[in-house]
Write a protein that holds these residues in place. Structure first.
Motif, PDB file in Angstrom:
ATOM      1  N   TYR A 154       0.837  -1.201   0.000  1.00  0.00           N
ATOM      2  CA  TYR A 154       0.000   0.000   0.000  1.00  0.00           C
ATOM      3  C   TYR A 154       0.872   1.252   0.000  1.00  0.00           C
ATOM      4  CZ  TYR A 154      -3.392   3.551   1.280  1.00  0.00           C
ATOM      5  OH  TYR A 154      -4.173   4.682   1.283  1.00  0.00           O
ATOM      6  N   ILE A 155       1.875   1.300   0.850  1.00  0.00           N
ATOM      7  CA  ILE A 155       2.719   2.496   0.936  1.00  0.00           C
ATOM      8  C   ILE A 155       3.442   2.731  -0.383  1.00  0.00           C
ATOM      9  CG2 ILE A 155       4.705   3.529   2.094  1.00  0.00           C
ATOM     10  CD1 ILE A 155       3.824   2.067   4.647  1.00  0.00           C
ATOM     11  N   ASN A 156       3.958   1.663  -0.993  1.00  0.00           N
ATOM     12  CA  ASN A 156       4.617   1.808  -2.292  1.00  0.00           C
ATOM     13  C   ASN A 156       3.643   2.317  -3.351  1.00  0.00           C
ATOM     14  OD1 ASN A 156       7.205   0.987  -1.482  1.00  0.00           O
ATOM     15  ND2 ASN A 156       6.725  -1.172  -1.786  1.00  0.00           N
ATOM     16  N   ASP A 157       2.429   1.797  -3.342  1.00  0.00           N
ATOM     17  CA  ASP A 157       1.414   2.261  -4.293  1.00  0.00           C
ATOM     18  C   ASP A 157       1.078   3.723  -4.058  1.00  0.00           C
ATOM     19  OD1 ASP A 157       1.209  -0.182  -5.575  1.00  0.00           O
ATOM     20  OD2 ASP A 157      -0.527  -0.846  -4.406  1.00  0.00           O
ATOM     21  N   PHE A 158       0.991   4.119  -2.804  1.00  0.00           N
ATOM     22  CA  PHE A 158       0.688   5.516  -2.485  1.00  0.00           C
ATOM     23  C   PHE A 158       1.798   6.428  -2.987  1.00  0.00           C
ATOM     24  CE2 PHE A 158       1.208   9.199   0.290  1.00  0.00           C
ATOM     25  CZ  PHE A 158      -0.057   9.755   0.254  1.00  0.00           C
ATOM     26  N   GLU A 159       3.040   6.056  -2.745  1.00  0.00           N
ATOM     27  CA  GLU A 159       4.155   6.887  -3.192  1.00  0.00           C
ATOM     28  C   GLU A 159       4.148   7.043  -4.707  1.00  0.00           C
ATOM     29  OE1 GLU A 159       7.898   6.741  -0.325  1.00  0.00           O
ATOM     30  OE2 GLU A 159       7.415   4.754  -1.107  1.00  0.00           O
ATOM     31  N   ALA A 160       3.914   5.942  -5.428  1.00  0.00           N
ATOM     32  CA  ALA A 160       3.881   6.016  -6.887  1.00  0.00           C
ATOM     33  C   ALA A 160       2.714   6.863  -7.374  1.00  0.00           C
ATOM     34  CB  ALA A 160       3.787   4.600  -7.468  1.00  0.00           C
ATOM     35  N   THR A 161       1.590   6.742  -6.706  1.00  0.00           N
ATOM     36  CA  THR A 161       0.391   7.471  -7.114  1.00  0.00           C
ATOM     37  C   THR A 161       0.556   8.974  -6.932  1.00  0.00           C
ATOM     38  OG1 THR A 161      -1.075   5.599  -6.654  1.00  0.00           O
ATOM     39  CG2 THR A 161      -2.068   7.798  -6.647  1.00  0.00           C
ATOM     40  N   VAL A 162       1.011   9.404  -5.760  1.00  0.00           N
ATOM     41  CA  VAL A 162       1.122  10.851  -5.529  1.00  0.00           C
ATOM     42  C   VAL A 162       2.251  11.461  -6.352  1.00  0.00           C
ATOM     43  CG1 VAL A 162       0.076  10.724  -3.241  1.00  0.00           C
ATOM     44  CG2 VAL A 162       2.570  10.542  -3.444  1.00  0.00           C
ATOM     45  N   ALA A 163       3.263  10.660  -6.698  1.00  0.00           N
ATOM     46  CA  ALA A 163       4.342  11.175  -7.533  1.00  0.00           C
ATOM     47  C   ALA A 163       3.869  11.424  -8.965  1.00  0.00           C
ATOM     48  CB  ALA A 163       5.513  10.193  -7.537  1.00  0.00           C
ATOM     49  N   ALA A 164       2.933  10.602  -9.437  1.00  0.00           N
ATOM     50  CA  ALA A 164       2.469  10.708 -10.821  1.00  0.00           C
ATOM     51  C   ALA A 164       1.245  11.600 -10.980  1.00  0.00           C
ATOM     52  CB  ALA A 164       2.148   9.314 -11.371  1.00  0.00           C
ATOM     53  N   ALA A 165       0.499  11.820  -9.907  1.00  0.00           N
ATOM     54  CA  ALA A 165      -0.784  12.526 -10.008  1.00  0.00           C
ATOM     55  C   ALA A 165      -0.591  13.998 -10.356  1.00  0.00           C
ATOM     56  CB  ALA A 165      -1.550  12.393  -8.703  1.00  0.00           C
ATOM     57  N   LYS A 166      -1.458  14.491 -11.220  1.00  0.00           N
ATOM     58  CA  LYS A 166      -1.438  15.910 -11.599  1.00  0.00           C
ATOM     59  C   LYS A 166      -2.368  16.747 -10.724  1.00  0.00           C
ATOM     60  CE  LYS A 166      -0.174  15.080 -16.428  1.00  0.00           C
ATOM     61  NZ  LYS A 166       0.130  13.652 -16.237  1.00  0.00           N
ATOM     62  N   SER A 167      -3.165  16.064  -9.895  1.00  0.00           N
ATOM     63  CA  SER A 167      -4.076  16.785  -9.003  1.00  0.00           C
ATOM     64  C   SER A 167      -4.410  15.882  -7.819  1.00  0.00           C
ATOM     65  CB  SER A 167      -5.369  17.166  -9.725  1.00  0.00           C
ATOM     66  OG  SER A 167      -6.121  15.999 -10.033  1.00  0.00           O
ATOM     67  N   ARG A 168      -4.914  16.506  -6.773  1.00  0.00           N
ATOM     68  CA  ARG A 168      -5.346  15.733  -5.607  1.00  0.00           C
ATOM     69  C   ARG A 168      -6.499  14.815  -5.959  1.00  0.00           C
ATOM     70  NH1 ARG A 168      -5.053  20.565  -0.975  1.00  0.00           N
ATOM     71  NH2 ARG A 168      -2.764  20.535  -0.789  1.00  0.00           N
ATOM     72  N   GLU A 169      -7.396  15.308  -6.799  1.00  0.00           N
ATOM     73  CA  GLU A 169      -8.541  14.494  -7.201  1.00  0.00           C
ATOM     74  C   GLU A 169      -8.080  13.244  -7.930  1.00  0.00           C
ATOM     75  OE1 GLU A 169      -9.694  18.481  -6.266  1.00  0.00           O
ATOM     76  OE2 GLU A 169      -8.219  17.747  -7.727  1.00  0.00           O
ATOM     77  N   GLU A 170      -7.087  13.390  -8.799  1.00  0.00           N
ATOM     78  CA  GLU A 170      -6.564  12.237  -9.530  1.00  0.00           C
ATOM     79  C   GLU A 170      -5.936  11.226  -8.571  1.00  0.00           C
ATOM     80  OE1 GLU A 170      -2.984  11.201 -12.698  1.00  0.00           O
ATOM     81  OE2 GLU A 170      -3.842  13.237 -12.679  1.00  0.00           O
ATOM     82  N   ALA A 171      -5.179  11.716  -7.604  1.00  0.00           N
ATOM     83  CA  ALA A 171      -4.541  10.814  -6.638  1.00  0.00           C
ATOM     84  C   ALA A 171      -5.591  10.092  -5.798  1.00  0.00           C
ATOM     85  CB  ALA A 171      -3.597  11.602  -5.743  1.00  0.00           C
ATOM     86  N   MET A 172      -6.608  10.819  -5.357  1.00  0.00           N
ATOM     87  CA  MET A 172      -7.672  10.199  -4.566  1.00  0.00           C
ATOM     88  C   MET A 172      -8.369   9.105  -5.375  1.00  0.00           C
ATOM     89  SD  MET A 172      -8.043  11.388  -1.419  1.00  0.00           S
ATOM     90  CE  MET A 172      -9.745  10.901  -1.088  1.00  0.00           C
ATOM     91  N   GLN A 173      -8.698   9.418  -6.610  1.00  0.00           N
ATOM     92  CA  GLN A 173      -9.393   8.454  -7.447  1.00  0.00           C
ATOM     93  C   GLN A 173      -8.557   7.203  -7.667  1.00  0.00           C
ATOM     94  OE1 GLN A 173     -10.832  10.020 -11.181  1.00  0.00           O
ATOM     95  NE2 GLN A 173     -11.343   8.011 -11.997  1.00  0.00           N
ATOM     96  N   LYS A 174      -7.272   7.394  -7.936  1.00  0.00           N
ATOM     97  CA  LYS A 174      -6.394   6.256  -8.197  1.00  0.00           C
ATOM     98  C   LYS A 174      -6.273   5.358  -6.960  1.00  0.00           C
ATOM     99  CE  LYS A 174      -3.324   3.725 -10.348  1.00  0.00           C
ATOM    100  NZ  LYS A 174      -3.713   2.826 -11.463  1.00  0.00           N
ATOM    101  N   MET A 175      -6.058   5.954  -5.787  1.00  0.00           N
ATOM    102  CA  MET A 175      -5.915   5.140  -4.577  1.00  0.00           C
ATOM    103  C   MET A 175      -7.206   4.405  -4.241  1.00  0.00           C
ATOM    104  SD  MET A 175      -2.828   5.116  -3.628  1.00  0.00           S
ATOM    105  CE  MET A 175      -3.095   4.214  -2.101  1.00  0.00           C
TER     106      MET A 175
END
Length: 275
Positions: A230-251
């Motif tokens: 989970y932590i690895n997925d979170f790090e990859a997600t927030v590094a790639a996300a262009k917005s908070r909404e995108e990061a929330m949706q991906k997680m």
């Protein structure tokens, strides 16, 4: 021969945080006391129904979702000893409570405002919290629960785990959020420390232990690898996300069954993704 020891898990609603009730035929020890006074009152009522003295309330670390019920427990059980495993944890609790009062976060829990000359009716953190001797919680009939706090800063600057040989159980506390989005609004170094500690737990602990997390349901030892993923997925997600909404949706797509997206995940994403 195993000692007489029983365990009840109280699953809190707010923040999906757990409290743990250890008992034998003569005594009770409570570990953590939930995120609000209302739930703590229900917890206290359950303990009273057991008909034995509550000797200790043990607080694992200085995050308020684990100690907000302290005043309720102290009022319901005046003889209880509130203990932590290290002076640093006591300081964390005092500092966090002082900060929460300064920003108005304790208006809904006024009894937890620190006792001062200006607020003589506040909670006496200094006087009410003591340090556990020898790193062991001991029930009246002799069963021991070992406490460990010698960890690098991770989810919290100072965090305690517990181990019961009699129960074949390890209480990982907030190193593990099982089925719950974890609090990751922390420094990157803390996250690295957290990942390293998860690997150590997975490699060193006995494979047949039951793991009791700070948040969520009990699990087996594979929960450490799941938390690491989970932590690895979170790090990859927030590094790639262009917005908070995108990061929330991906997680939420990656972890659709996890709870606390609207609280713990939001704060974590906001800490790493700019508006």
């Amino acid at each position: 021969m195993a000692n007489n020891i029983n365990l009840q898990v109280y699953h809190g609603v707010e923040a999906t945080v757990n409290a743990y009730i250890f008992s034998d035929d003569q005594s009770i020890i409570l570990v953590d006391c939930l995120r609000n006074s209302n739930e703590a009152s229900k917890l206290a009522a359950q303990i009273k129904e057991m008909g034995k003295p509550l000797t200790h309330l043990f607080i694992t670390h200085g995050h308020p979702d684990h100690y907000t019920g302290m005043n309720v427990i102290k009022n319901e059980f005046p003889d209880v000893r509130i203990v932590v495993n290290a002076p640093e944890i006591k300081a964390d609790i005092i500092n966090f409570s002082t900060w929460m009062e300064s920003v108005g976060w304790l208006e809904g829990e006024p009894a937890l405002k620190p006792k001062t000359d200006a607020n003589p009716d506040g909670f006496d953190y200094e006087g009410n919290i003591s340090i556990l001797k020898r790193g062991k919680l001991i029930l009246a009939e002799g069963a021991e629960i070992e406490a460990f706090s010698n960890y690098e800063p991770t989810e919290c600057e100072h965090l305690t785990t517990l181990y019961s040989a009699d129960l074949k159980a390890f209480f990982s506390n907030d190193f593990v959020y099982n089925g719950v989005h974890p609090w990751l609004a922390i420094d990157k170094q803390n996250i690295e420390n957290w990942k390293n500690q998860l690997l150590e737990f997975a490699n060193v602990l006995e494979k047949d232990l039951t793991i009791y997390p700070g948040h969520g349901k009990p699990a087996d030892i594979t929960v450490f690898e799941k938390q690491l993923k989970y932590i690895n997925d979170f790090e990859a997600t927030v590094a790639a996300a262009k917005s908070r909404e995108e990061a929330m949706q991906k997680m939420q797509e990656l972890y659709p069954d996890y709870t606390q997206a609207d609280f713990l995940l939001v704060y974590s994403v906001n800490a790493f993704v700019a508006e």
